[in-house]
Write an enzyme that holds these catalytic residues in place. Sequence first.
Site, PDB file in Angstrom:
ATOM      1  N   SER A 102       0.816  -1.208   0.000  1.00  0.00           N
ATOM      2  CA  SER A 102       0.000   0.000   0.000  1.00  0.00           C
ATOM      3  C   SER A 102       0.856   1.268   0.000  1.00  0.00           C
ATOM      4  O   SER A 102       1.659   1.480  -0.903  1.00  0.00           O
ATOM      5  CB  SER A 102      -0.956  -0.040   1.203  1.00  0.00           C
ATOM      6  OG  SER A 102      -1.908   0.969   1.143  1.00  0.00           O
ATOM      7  N   ASP A 239      -2.287   6.216  -3.341  1.00  0.00           N
ATOM      8  CA  ASP A 239      -1.150   5.552  -2.705  1.00  0.00           C
ATOM      9  C   ASP A 239      -0.666   4.439  -3.637  1.00  0.00           C
ATOM     10  O   ASP A 239      -1.155   4.297  -4.761  1.00  0.00           O
ATOM     11  CB  ASP A 239      -1.530   5.012  -1.323  1.00  0.00           C
ATOM     12  CG  ASP A 239      -2.718   4.052  -1.368  1.00  0.00           C
ATOM     13  OD1 ASP A 239      -3.486   4.111  -2.347  1.00  0.00           O
ATOM     14  OD2 ASP A 239      -2.877   3.263  -0.432  1.00  0.00           O
ATOM     15  N   ASP A 241      -1.013   1.268  -3.976  1.00  0.00           N
ATOM     16  CA  ASP A 241      -1.920   0.276  -4.566  1.00  0.00           C
ATOM     17  C   ASP A 241      -3.266   0.873  -4.932  1.00  0.00           C
ATOM     18  O   ASP A 241      -4.173   0.156  -5.348  1.00  0.00           O
ATOM     19  CB  ASP A 241      -2.092  -0.935  -3.649  1.00  0.00           C
ATOM     20  CG  ASP A 241      -2.883  -0.626  -2.382  1.00  0.00           C
ATOM     21  OD1 ASP A 241      -2.918   0.557  -1.974  1.00  0.00           O
ATOM     22  OD2 ASP A 241      -3.440  -1.564  -1.783  1.00  0.00           O
ATOM     23  N   ASP A 243      -5.839   2.101  -3.386  1.00  0.00           N
ATOM     24  CA  ASP A 243      -7.117   1.861  -2.709  1.00  0.00           C
ATOM     25  C   ASP A 243      -7.556   3.083  -1.916  1.00  0.00           C
ATOM     26  O   ASP A 243      -8.599   3.058  -1.267  1.00  0.00           O
ATOM     27  CB  ASP A 243      -7.070   0.614  -1.821  1.00  0.00           C
ATOM     28  CG  ASP A 243      -6.084   0.720  -0.666  1.00  0.00           C
ATOM     29  OD1 ASP A 243      -5.315   1.698  -0.604  1.00  0.00           O
ATOM     30  OD2 ASP A 243      -6.066  -0.203   0.174  1.00  0.00           O
TER      31      ASP A 243
END
Length: 444
Positions: A102, A239, A241, A243
């Site tokens: 992340s 960020d 990833d 999400d």
Amino acid sequence: MARLFGTDGVRGLANADLTPEIALAVAASAARVLAEHDRSHRPVAVVGRDPRASGEMLEAAVTAGLTSAGADVLRVGVLPTPAVAHLVSALGADLGVMISASHNAMPDNGIKLFAAGGHKLPDSVEDEIERTLETHDGRPVGAGIGRVHDVADAEGQYVEHLLKVTPNSLKGIRVVVDCANGAASIAAPDAYRRAGADVVAIHAAPDGLNINDGCGSTHLDVLRAAVLEHGADLGIAHDGDADRCLAVDAEGDEIDGDQIMAVLALAMKDSGELVENTLVATVMSNLGLHIAMREQGIALRTTGVGDRYVLEELRSGGFSLGGEQSGHVVLPSHATTGDGLLTALRLMARMAETGRSLRELASVMTRLPQVLVNVRVSDKAAVAAADSVAAAVDEATAELGDTGRVLLRPSGTEQLVRVMVEATSHEVAESTAHRLAEVVSAVH
């Protein structure tokens, strides 16, 4: 032994804490558990990753683990976490594996698991996976070994899904998107352009080493400067990833997850999409969000800190919007987890629909000054429950009345007690927080 799974999968320093051996064992155990739960067919797993260098190594280990346990693998390559969750559902898979840490720095990595339908695995299934990590009996041979297939245009399938659920064109919106040199470096600019926006993409050239490096949702200064330089209507920060989504308005001021949720809640109330006129947020959301929603006739349900608790409340109540101040926003009708790209598209769609600036839309909520102090202790649970601490919290709460709030809780991951205070001024919030922190520190 400490629990392997944290609040968001397995995470640690790649090749030190999170080794290929652990990745292989987790993947193999997950496949075995799935097979035990349903023997009607051979398990199928979607495997994706963010672009950090260690992801190549861990992807190979995860793939080996899954196939060694008899599961077929659908490899989708570098994609956002919400894209992997979506594809688990869209491709009818039994499991999803996302390899990402992340917003963490490049040396870290992690493994997130999704169940059929793209939902996060329940704690009970994670526990079962942990219990069978060392099991090596009954490995398949010959034709029983799993096969690996690369999914053609996995990214395109995800972007098409996003475009289908974007309610109106983004024509007339100029946006700078900071892709954090992460998993959305291609998908985010592509989705926003195809939805009609004029897009300036920055930090969209991942090399495996530069993910989250001074960019993305944890470093908004560069985005702020780019928005002003390009005369954009807003900036979007993801960020590693993708999400999560944070924003910057045309004047360069940050628009956090609470403000984004406030804008989306009103938009969904107007369109009739906001189930029971209810928003779900965590206890860390700003008091200003509570006040704004109350004034707009929207109920606010609060959960513990962590997107898994928001997801649980959304699913149990059948609600349609929830999230965190950090920018994890969930729209369950269109995504099973936080989706930064979906959030950004919905935010820009509201701007285009109303013709109002992001600053004007976000002004529905006034953020109260919020101060957080972390106090290191020897026994966080005992200290947080101490009578002297409870008395001090009651006194501070009475002093603040309706104009502020105190939240004191033990950390979920460290021997810390977190003291958070909100008040009408930063000075009051800071002095109250530090006074409470001294009481916490004095407990033995």
